[in-house]
Design an enzyme around this catalytic site. Sequence first.
Site, PDB file in Angstrom:
ATOM      1  N   ILE A  74       0.824  -1.217   0.000  1.00 23.28           N
ATOM      2  CA  ILE A  74       0.000   0.000   0.000  1.00 23.28           C
ATOM      3  C   ILE A  74       0.862   1.273   0.000  1.00 23.28           C
ATOM      4  N   THR A 114       3.683   1.090   7.169  1.00 22.74           N
ATOM      5  CA  THR A 114       2.421   0.570   6.613  1.00 22.74           C
ATOM      6  C   THR A 114       1.218   1.369   7.121  1.00 22.74           C
ATOM      7  N   THR A 146      -9.108   0.647  15.162  1.00 23.27           N
ATOM      8  CA  THR A 146      -9.191  -0.124  16.401  1.00 23.27           C
ATOM      9  C   THR A 146      -9.611   0.740  17.581  1.00 23.27           C
ATOM     10  N   ASP A 147     -10.158   0.102  18.610  1.00 22.76           N
ATOM     11  CA  ASP A 147     -10.499   0.833  19.845  1.00 22.76           C
ATOM     12  C   ASP A 147      -9.237   1.198  20.635  1.00 22.76           C
ATOM     13  N   GLU A 148      -8.085   0.605  20.256  1.00 21.91           N
ATOM     14  CA  GLU A 148      -6.864   0.834  21.049  1.00 21.91           C
ATOM     15  C   GLU A 148      -6.387   2.280  20.958  1.00 21.91           C
ATOM     16  N   TYR A 172       1.805   0.398  18.010  1.00 22.29           N
ATOM     17  CA  TYR A 172       0.698  -0.019  17.127  1.00 22.29           C
ATOM     18  C   TYR A 172      -0.451   0.985  17.196  1.00 22.29           C
ATOM     19  N   SER A 173      -0.942   1.256  18.418  1.00 22.33           N
ATOM     20  CA  SER A 173      -2.129   2.118  18.505  1.00 22.33           C
ATOM     21  C   SER A 173      -1.799   3.550  18.101  1.00 22.33           C
ATOM     22  N   ALA A 174      -0.552   3.977  18.361  1.00 24.76           N
ATOM     23  CA  ALA A 174      -0.165   5.334  17.945  1.00 24.76           C
ATOM     24  C   ALA A 174      -0.158   5.436  16.420  1.00 24.76           C
ATOM     25  N   SER A 175       0.327   4.376  15.755  1.00 26.03           N
ATOM     26  CA  SER A 175       0.355   4.425  14.285  1.00 26.03           C
ATOM     27  C   SER A 175      -1.066   4.372  13.716  1.00 26.03           C
ATOM     28  N   LYS A 176      -1.947   3.605  14.353  1.00 28.15           N
ATOM     29  CA  LYS A 176      -3.344   3.571  13.895  1.00 28.15           C
ATOM     30  C   LYS A 176      -4.008   4.923  14.153  1.00 28.15           C
ATOM     31  N   LYS A 211      -1.981 -14.163  18.135  1.00 29.65           N
ATOM     32  CA  LYS A 211      -2.945 -13.419  18.951  1.00 29.65           C
ATOM     33  C   LYS A 211      -3.519 -14.319  20.052  1.00 29.65           C
ATOM     34  N   VAL A 228       0.068 -16.210  30.168  1.00 31.35           N
ATOM     35  CA  VAL A 228      -0.850 -15.103  30.499  1.00 31.35           C
ATOM     36  C   VAL A 228      -0.005 -13.955  31.033  1.00 31.35           C
ATOM     37  N   ASN A 271      -8.734 -11.400  30.815  1.00 30.01           N
ATOM     38  CA  ASN A 271      -7.952 -12.377  30.048  1.00 30.01           C
ATOM     39  C   ASN A 271      -7.947 -13.750  30.709  1.00 30.01           C
TER      40      ASN A 271
HETATM   41  P1  NAD Z   1      -3.728  -9.010  10.062  1.00 31.50           P
HETATM   42  O1  NAD Z   1      -2.384  -8.690  10.611  1.00 31.50           O
HETATM   43  O2  NAD Z   1      -4.296 -10.375  10.253  1.00 31.50           O
HETATM   44  O3  NAD Z   1      -3.744  -8.755   8.475  1.00 31.50           O
HETATM   45  C1  NAD Z   1      -3.137  -7.638   7.903  1.00 31.50           C
HETATM   46  C2  NAD Z   1      -3.022  -7.879   6.395  1.00 31.50           C
HETATM   47  O4  NAD Z   1      -2.423  -6.706   5.807  1.00 31.50           O
HETATM   48  C3  NAD Z   1      -2.116  -9.052   6.027  1.00 31.50           C
HETATM   49  O5  NAD Z   1      -2.732  -9.837   5.025  1.00 31.50           O
HETATM   50  C4  NAD Z   1      -0.845  -8.410   5.496  1.00 31.50           C
HETATM   51  O6  NAD Z   1      -0.187  -9.180   4.514  1.00 31.50           O
HETATM   52  C5  NAD Z   1      -1.392  -7.111   4.922  1.00 31.50           C
HETATM   53  N1  NAD Z   1      -0.388  -6.042   4.881  1.00 31.50           N
HETATM   54  C6  NAD Z   1       0.454  -5.658   5.897  1.00 31.50           C
HETATM   55  N2  NAD Z   1       1.236  -4.661   5.479  1.00 31.50           N
HETATM   56  C7  NAD Z   1       0.891  -4.387   4.190  1.00 31.50           C
HETATM   57  C8  NAD Z   1       1.328  -3.439   3.230  1.00 31.50           C
HETATM   58  N3  NAD Z   1       2.308  -2.574   3.516  1.00 31.50           N
HETATM   59  N4  NAD Z   1       0.731  -3.424   2.023  1.00 31.50           N
HETATM   60  C9  NAD Z   1      -0.260  -4.312   1.725  1.00 31.50           C
HETATM   61  N5  NAD Z   1      -0.708  -5.239   2.595  1.00 31.50           N
HETATM   62  C10 NAD Z   1      -0.150  -5.273   3.813  1.00 31.50           C
HETATM   63  O7  NAD Z   1      -4.699  -7.895  10.638  1.00 31.50           O
HETATM   64  P2  NAD Z   1      -6.238  -7.988  11.057  1.00 31.50           P
HETATM   65  O8  NAD Z   1      -6.317  -8.471  12.450  1.00 31.50           O
HETATM   66  O9  NAD Z   1      -6.982  -8.691   9.990  1.00 31.50           O
HETATM   67  O10 NAD Z   1      -6.621  -6.450  11.061  1.00 31.50           O
HETATM   68  C11 NAD Z   1      -7.145  -5.818   9.899  1.00 31.50           C
HETATM   69  C12 NAD Z   1      -7.421  -4.360  10.226  1.00 31.50           C
HETATM   70  O11 NAD Z   1      -8.371  -4.282  11.286  1.00 31.50           O
HETATM   71  C13 NAD Z   1      -6.180  -3.596  10.724  1.00 31.50           C
HETATM   72  O12 NAD Z   1      -6.232  -2.295  10.203  1.00 31.50           O
HETATM   73  C14 NAD Z   1      -6.345  -3.572  12.232  1.00 31.50           C
HETATM   74  O13 NAD Z   1      -5.725  -2.424  12.779  1.00 31.50           O
HETATM   75  C15 NAD Z   1      -7.856  -3.510  12.353  1.00 31.50           C
HETATM   76  N6  NAD Z   1      -8.414  -4.065  13.589  1.00 31.50           N
HETATM   77  C16 NAD Z   1      -8.063  -5.331  14.007  1.00 31.50           C
HETATM   78  C17 NAD Z   1      -8.659  -5.866  15.159  1.00 31.50           C
HETATM   79  C18 NAD Z   1      -8.336  -7.264  15.634  1.00 31.50           C
HETATM   80  O14 NAD Z   1      -8.796  -7.656  16.711  1.00 31.50           O
HETATM   81  N7  NAD Z   1      -7.607  -8.071  14.881  1.00 31.50           N
HETATM   82  C19 NAD Z   1      -9.590  -5.116  15.871  1.00 31.50           C
HETATM   83  C20 NAD Z   1      -9.918  -3.837  15.407  1.00 31.50           C
HETATM   84  C21 NAD Z   1      -9.334  -3.348  14.258  1.00 31.50           C
HETATM   85  P1  TYD Z   2      -3.895  -9.667  21.702  1.00 33.50           P
HETATM   86  O1  TYD Z   2      -4.633 -10.813  21.099  1.00 33.50           O
HETATM   87  O2  TYD Z   2      -2.446  -9.508  21.388  1.00 33.50           O
HETATM   88  O3  TYD Z   2      -4.708  -8.344  21.348  1.00 33.50           O
HETATM   89  P2  TYD Z   2      -4.491  -6.811  21.873  1.00 33.50           P
HETATM   90  O4  TYD Z   2      -3.185  -6.694  22.541  1.00 33.50           O
HETATM   91  O5  TYD Z   2      -4.526  -6.065  20.580  1.00 33.50           O
HETATM   92  O6  TYD Z   2      -5.657  -6.537  22.763  1.00 33.50           O
HETATM   93  O7  TYD Z   2      -4.018  -9.762  23.290  1.00 33.50           O
HETATM   94  C1  TYD Z   2      -5.261  -9.739  23.941  1.00 33.50           C
HETATM   95  C2  TYD Z   2      -4.994  -9.669  25.436  1.00 33.50           C
HETATM   96  O8  TYD Z   2      -4.338 -10.873  25.853  1.00 33.50           O
HETATM   97  C3  TYD Z   2      -4.071  -8.537  25.824  1.00 33.50           C
HETATM   98  O9  TYD Z   2      -4.500  -8.022  27.087  1.00 33.50           O
HETATM   99  C4  TYD Z   2      -2.712  -9.201  25.977  1.00 33.50           C
HETATM  100  C5  TYD Z   2      -3.053 -10.601  26.454  1.00 33.50           C
HETATM  101  N1  TYD Z   2      -2.147 -11.672  26.030  1.00 33.50           N
HETATM  102  C6  TYD Z   2      -1.623 -12.563  26.972  1.00 33.50           C
HETATM  103  O10 TYD Z   2      -1.909 -12.468  28.183  1.00 33.50           O
HETATM  104  N2  TYD Z   2      -0.766 -13.529  26.539  1.00 33.50           N
HETATM  105  C7  TYD Z   2      -0.424 -13.663  25.232  1.00 33.50           C
HETATM  106  O11 TYD Z   2       0.391 -14.568  24.896  1.00 33.50           O
HETATM  107  C8  TYD Z   2      -0.971 -12.752  24.275  1.00 33.50           C
HETATM  108  C9  TYD Z   2      -0.634 -12.870  22.811  1.00 33.50           C
HETATM  109  C10 TYD Z   2      -1.843 -11.780  24.713  1.00 33.50           C
END
Ligand code: NAD
Ligand code: TYD
Length: 371
Positions: A74, A114, A146-148, A172-176, A211, A228, A271
């Site tokens: 992108i 990104t 994200t809510d972060e 992460y959240s700062a970049s978002k 995750k 945990v 958690n």
């Molecule tokens: P993910 O990490 O599973 O997937 C990200 C995808 O983006 C991957 O397929 C990766 O190859 C692609 N990608 C990364 N860098 C790229 C680049 N420079 N150019 C093109 N493609 C690129 O992420 P996700 O969990 O599916 O999250 C998707 C979106 O939703 C993100 O913007 C994330 O911030 C947001 N979001 C995620 C959650 C969650 O719980 N996972 C919650 C709220 C919002």
């Molecule tokens: P995660 O799935 O990384 O999402 P986010 O940090 O974006 O909320 O983590 C969810 C919660 O679980 C978070 O409070 C961190 C915690 N966590 C653990 O306790 N152990 C783990 O190994 C991971 C990956 C997350």
Amino acid sequence: MTDSQQERTQSRKPRRILITGGAGFIGSNFVHHWCTNYEGDRVVVLDALTYAGNRQNLASLEGKANFRFVRGNICDRALIDSLLREEKIDTVAHLAAESHVDRSILGPDAFIQTNVVGTFTLLESFRHHWIEEKQPATYRFLHVSTDEVYGSLEPDDPPFRETTPYAPNSPYSASKAGSDHLARAYYHTYGLPTIITNCSNNYGPYHFPEKLIPLMCINILLGKPLPVYGDGQNIRDWLYVGDHCRALDTVLHRGRPGETYNIGGNNEVKNIDLVYRLCELMDELAPELPMRPSRQLITFVKDRPGHDRRYAIDATKMRQELGWTPQETLSSGLRKTIEWYLNNRNWWQPLLSQEYQTYYQKVYGQVEPVN
Ligand code: NAD
Ligand code: TYD
């Protein structure tokens, strides 16, 4: 499909949608959702296939006339310019991102590239394309966030609303947050029809093993410790990914440009309680386990630096203005998710690659169990 969804599908003009990050977790669920519900639409996926992207997630769509997969970044302005023009894109659903907090702590560079530079590049390209096409009112740029970005809540604070001030705490959240501000500014400055969604933690099929939920499920199956962080009392508000996809669909069809919509599951869980539930479900559903009951594998480890204590979403605006509510309960969603991981070992086993082992070692290798 509900009656109103069916009506909308029958009367709507087909769209030409670019979905960035469509090979990732939420992205691939969203691509399947869109292709199932809007068969007449042109769907173009742009994904760099980083460690988190997996083309296998879209295997069943390959070869379909209305579907195209493009491997690309992108941040590549020339590629995006030509894709938008060539494919006559009228809708962008932007999900590509670096998405894992622990990786952002280890190395923030890719997150800035990104999430900030990539989002900027897409917005700029889409703005020029929209101007060339005489600024159609039907164009949309959906920025998925994200809510972060709102930071961390105290136990008695009300959940995040769309008006909650931003206070991101991780790279992460700062970049978002930076990318959200850009999407907002493009509406206010140029009138580009951007919409922002801020969603809580998702779970479901195609979730990368790093995750919390897939990591715990896979480690239970492998008989490995369940790490945990800290005291396990951190709270997240969990939403089944299919409900998130329905919310994004609703926002794209009925959301107002320039607005932000908070999306959440109303499922606040500590958690440690979530891990107990995963252990119980796994004990019930998995035919063979190396260790049973699996909760014996739980290991408290050193906390994540800057670990946000609590997230919670107030999704009133989504419900009242757009009529969206989640359909899945946490129990039904977790059960579906565990069944998916049990039935799809071929999907997740190859992801436990050398790259993943190196990452795992960095995050968990040196942390001392504290129980
Ligand atoms: P993910 O990490 O599973 O997937 C990200 C995808 O983006 C991957 O397929 C990766 O190859 C692609 N990608 C990364 N860098 C790229 C680049 N420079 N150019 C093109 N493609 C690129 O992420 P996700 O969990 O599916 O999250 C998707 C979106 O939703 C993100 O913007 C994330 O911030 C947001 N979001 C995620 C959650 C969650 O719980 N996972 C919650 C709220 C919002
Ligand atoms: P995660 O799935 O990384 O999402 P986010 O940090 O974006 O909320 O983590 C969810 C919660 O679980 C978070 O409070 C961190 C915690 N966590 C653990 O306790 N152990 C783990 O190994 C991971 C990956 C997350």
